[in-house]
Write an enzyme that holds these catalytic residues in place. Structure first.
Site, short mmCIF file in Angstrom:
data_model
loop_
_atom_site.label_atom_id
_atom_site.label_comp_id
_atom_site.label_asym_id
_atom_site.label_seq_id
_atom_site.Cartn_x
_atom_site.Cartn_y
_atom_site.Cartn_z
N GLU A 1 0.82 -1.20 0.00
CA GLU A 1 0.00 0.00 0.00
C GLU A 1 0.86 1.26 0.00
O GLU A 1 0.54 2.25 -0.65
CB GLU A 1 -0.96 0.00 1.20
CG GLU A 1 -2.15 -0.93 1.03
CD GLU A 1 -1.80 -2.41 1.19
OE1 GLU A 1 -0.72 -2.71 1.73
OE2 GLU A 1 -2.60 -3.26 0.75
N HIS B 1 -11.75 -6.15 7.50
CA HIS B 1 -12.35 -5.99 6.17
C HIS B 1 -13.70 -5.28 6.27
O HIS B 1 -14.56 -5.46 5.42
CB HIS B 1 -12.53 -7.34 5.49
CG HIS B 1 -11.25 -8.02 5.14
ND1 HIS B 1 -10.46 -8.65 6.07
CD2 HIS B 1 -10.59 -8.14 3.95
CE1 HIS B 1 -9.40 -9.16 5.48
NE2 HIS B 1 -9.45 -8.87 4.20
#
Lengths: 428, 324
Positions: B60, B127
């Site tokens: 990321e 998530h």
């Protein structure tokens, strides 16, 4: 003038320019110390002393169109890129005339349009993926530019450095990362940070070339960096250069560096990059005392003028603090295309959305495509068409295509495979 | 014309912007060959090629950093976080590099960072999160959070064309659950403007994302009791449409803020403070909040249901407020 043989020859003017930039960096550093003692520097002062050859020799290997992102001890690189001492002086004195108008200090400034300099942030490592991105963007636009940043020995322990180097390698980005091994990360010596003798060996982890060079020999630094830059420009991917040097002051002005063994300072003082280069220029008859005296007095005169300009600049008006959080049309964002835009627009529908895995399972089904298309099918950037994924490590016997058509033949509705109704697949 | 889901609207926005502007490129994990974990970029690699749809390693920090770097070249990258929770892995890039670049040294960062957020699909603690306040709290970023396909498409287009970094939070529960017909022609939704989803005179609910739907359901129930609720969909969280909220509160004199983010440090606190400062004399009751509870997002369905704001809770709070 009789020079040793060089892979990338330097003219007399260039050799003198190298001296000029190094000496200017040193004198600017000393000037900042004087201003610091007069209480005119706001906040910390970070010295480049001892590392001038490393900053100047690397930046000098770039072309004007290339990009740099300096770290705190790369004032020399900024001077090579065309910034003036007043810019650095005003940054340190937090004046309104500084490149950031007082919003930030030190080497934290940049210029996207003319000089191609990206401002660093204080968190080490983040520039590595950022300059990878600048390189990727430049390649997409057809510019044939190389990007460069520096990182200290300490910074190579960050995750951002690792992620950035790996991304640069996987993208074959035209990027050069200079690891300035100045022996100390603040108070921690290299041996306490890393179990490597040569930080250049970090390159092996990313499958990219790594070079180590005497960072106090400006000609060697230039030659090695130039080799790396040209490799990157040819599309061979990123290169890591370790420049071995020494931070001759504390981390910042407040730090007397009492943790450095005196013998270590002595060792490196005898290898001072400027004194060494002066001797080299004399030895090879590049200059004489008169030329040196002229250069030195030019530097002295310029610094005096630059300091006067900087000191005349007022502190910023308080309301400036409220300005510029967002770009509200103050900047025009425009890409510099140096390839025909019609190569990418309208979209080229010729790409197979399929991974081609070289050397996997024989040659059946491998499309015989032109080099560029083949490279594209392998997910490779265009400028490295001659290299393929996995050729070094895979089994012999040609390539095959991992066909996605099977997956297409029996599509699983995305909604069932993933959210919302199903449990999203965790990655970690 | 056929109805489209939110994820289809997002894909169409990316497609149309890439078609319109060759400086728009996509970067992320598994967005090319695979088309993205939620298929938001499906088909775009085949159409635009490897140079514009860039699959990356799991990184990321790398994705966000490279997006910044490409934007310095005048490109307009759209970076995908496979799940928005993973933006935490690139947090430093977002809050220290991206957000401060223009303010510090005049380096605009015209990037979009988009990804699926939110709970209700039993994704568990990593998530399902709503990380908007990490970024709303950071000056220099814009944050959008659509609740309809129309807004998802229009806001994403505006975000791509904006000269600032925009974080686009896409609620994964809504990806395929809300559908609507969209205009055939190009349209955008302006950043920084809320939408009145249901007009009402008795009470204002300010909300965004998936709780917009829950709030509309609650408003329907409350209407049966004679309580006419005005539902505001904030759409952009930074910069916040404070004026739009104040206008509604001055009309209804009561404000309930509903969000799926946790309670402490949530946007509701900021909205309540703003209304307190600027419309205190218009208020007939306290500003109330219905939010998720102050815990990580739990995994098992009954636990997650307890965690998330529910229609019944919104109705209860609105009734209480209406009594003032």
């Amino acid at each position: 003038m009789t020079l040793p043989e060089m892979k990338y020859p330097l003219s007399r003017d260039q050799l003198l320019q190298l001296y000029y930039y190094m000496k200017l960096t040193r004198e600017l550093d000393e000037q900042l110390v004087r201003l610091f003692r007069q209480n005119k520097v706001v906040g910390g002062l970070y010295s480049s002393i001892g590392q001038e050859a490393s900053a100047v020799g690397t930046a000098y290997a770039l072309e004007p169109k290339d990009w740099i992102a300096p770290m705190i001890r790369n004032v020399g690189g900024l001077l090579v890129k065309g910034y003036r001492p007043r810019d650095i002086l005003m940054q340190y004195m937090a004046r309104s005339g500084s490149p950031t108008g007082g919003k930030d200090g030190t080497s934290h400034f940049g210029d996207l349009k003319e000089r191609h300099v990206v401002s660093p942030i204080s968190m080490l490592g983040d520039l590595v993926p950022v300059m990878t991105g600048v390189a990727m963007g430049g390649r997409y636009l057809g510019q044939k530019v190389v990007t460069m940043t520096w990182i200290g020995d300490g910074g190579t322990s960050t995750g951002a450095f690792h992620e950035g180097m790996n991304l640069a390698a996987s993208q074959r980005a035209p990027f050069v990362c200079v690891v300035e091994n100045n022996q100390w990360a603040y108070s921690t010596p290299v041996a306490r940070q890393v179990r490597l003798r040569d930080l250049a060996d970090r390159a092996r982890a990313y499958g990219v070339p790594g070079y180590a060079v005497d960072g106090n020999d400006v000609v060697a630094v230039y030659q090695t960096t130039k080799t790396a830059v040209e490799q990157a420009r040819r599309g061979e991917g990123p290169v890591l250069v370790e420049s071995k040097t020494m931070r001759m002051r504390g981390h910042a002005q407040h730090d007397p560096a009492a943790y450095v063994p005196p013998a270590m300072f002595e060792y490196w003082k005898a290898r001072d990059p400027i004194a060494r280069y002066e001797a080299w220029l004399t030895e090879h008859a590049v200059w004489n005392k008169k030329v040196k005296a002229e250069l030195d007095s030019r530097i002295e005169r310029e610094l005096k003028e630059e300091t006067a300009v900087a000191e005349a600049s007022p502190l910023p008006q308080p309301e400036v603090a409220e300005q510029g959080v967002y770009c509200d049309g103050c900047h025009v964002i425009q890409a510099q295309w140096e390839r025909p835009v019609d190569e990418v627009q309208p979209p080229q529908a010729s790409v197979e959305a399929v991974w081609t895995v070289a050397d996997f399972g024989g040659s059946n089904g491998q499309p015989q495509a032109p080099a560029r298309a083949a490279a594209a099918a392998a997910g490779e950037p265009p400028s490295s068409a001659s290299r393929k994924f996995g050729t070094d490590h895979g089994k012999p016997g040609g390539s095959a295509t991992l066909a996605r058509s099977k997956a297409r033949a029996k599509p699983v509705p995305a909604a069932r495979r993933r959210a919302p109704s199903g449990r999203p697949k965790g990655r970690r | 014309m056929a109805e489209v889901t939110m994820v289809e609207a997002i894909r169409a926005a990316l497609d149309e912007e890439m078609q319109r502007d060759p400086t728009v490129v996509l970067i992320g994990e598994d967005i090319g060959v695979y088309g993205g974990a939620f298929k938001a970029t499906e088909g775009l690699l085949a159409k635009y090629g490897w140079e514009r749809v860039i699959d990356t390693p799991i990184s990321e920090t790398g994705i966000l950093g490279a997006a910044v770097g490409m934007s310095y070249q005048g490109l307009r990258p759209v970076a995908e976080m496979q799940f928005i929770d993973f933006i935490a892995c690139g947090f430093n890039q977002m809050v220290n590099f991206v957000a401060k670049s223009h303010y510090r040294w005049g380096g605009p960062v015209p990037i979009v960072v988009r990804g699926p957020c939110g709970g209700g699909v039993h994704g568990g603690p990593f998530h399902s999160q709503n990380p908007e306040m990490w970024f709303v709290h950071t000056p220099g970023l814009k944050v959008v959070y659509p609740s309809t396909p129309y807004d998802a498409k229009g806001l994403l287009k505006s975000a791509i064309r904006d000269n600032n970094p925009v974080l686009s939070l896409e609620h994964k529960f809504l990806y395929r659950r809300v559908k609507e017909e969209l205009p055939a022609e190009d349209f955008t939704v302006p950043l920084g403007k809320l939408a009145v989803r249901r007009p009402g005179r008795d009470l204002t609910i300010a909300t965004y994302g998936a709780t917009t739907l829950a709030s509309l359901d609650a408003a329907g129930e409350l209407a049966k009791e004679g309580i006419e609720v005005e539902v505001l969909d904030l759409r952009t969280l930074a910069p916040l449409d404070r004026q739009g909220i104040l206008e509604s509160v001055r009309k209804t004199s009561k404000l309930l803020v509903v969000h799926e983010d946790v309670r402490t440090g949530g946007l509701a606190g900021e909205i309540a403070a703003t209304v307190n400062e600027q419309a205190f004399e218009d208020l007939d009751g306290p500003v109330l909040r219905v939010t998720a509870i102050d815990t990580p997002v739990p995994f098992s369905p009954p636990l997650e249901e307890r965690f998330l704001p529910q229609v019944a809770g919104i109705v209860r709070a609105a009734r209480e407020l209406a009594r003032y």
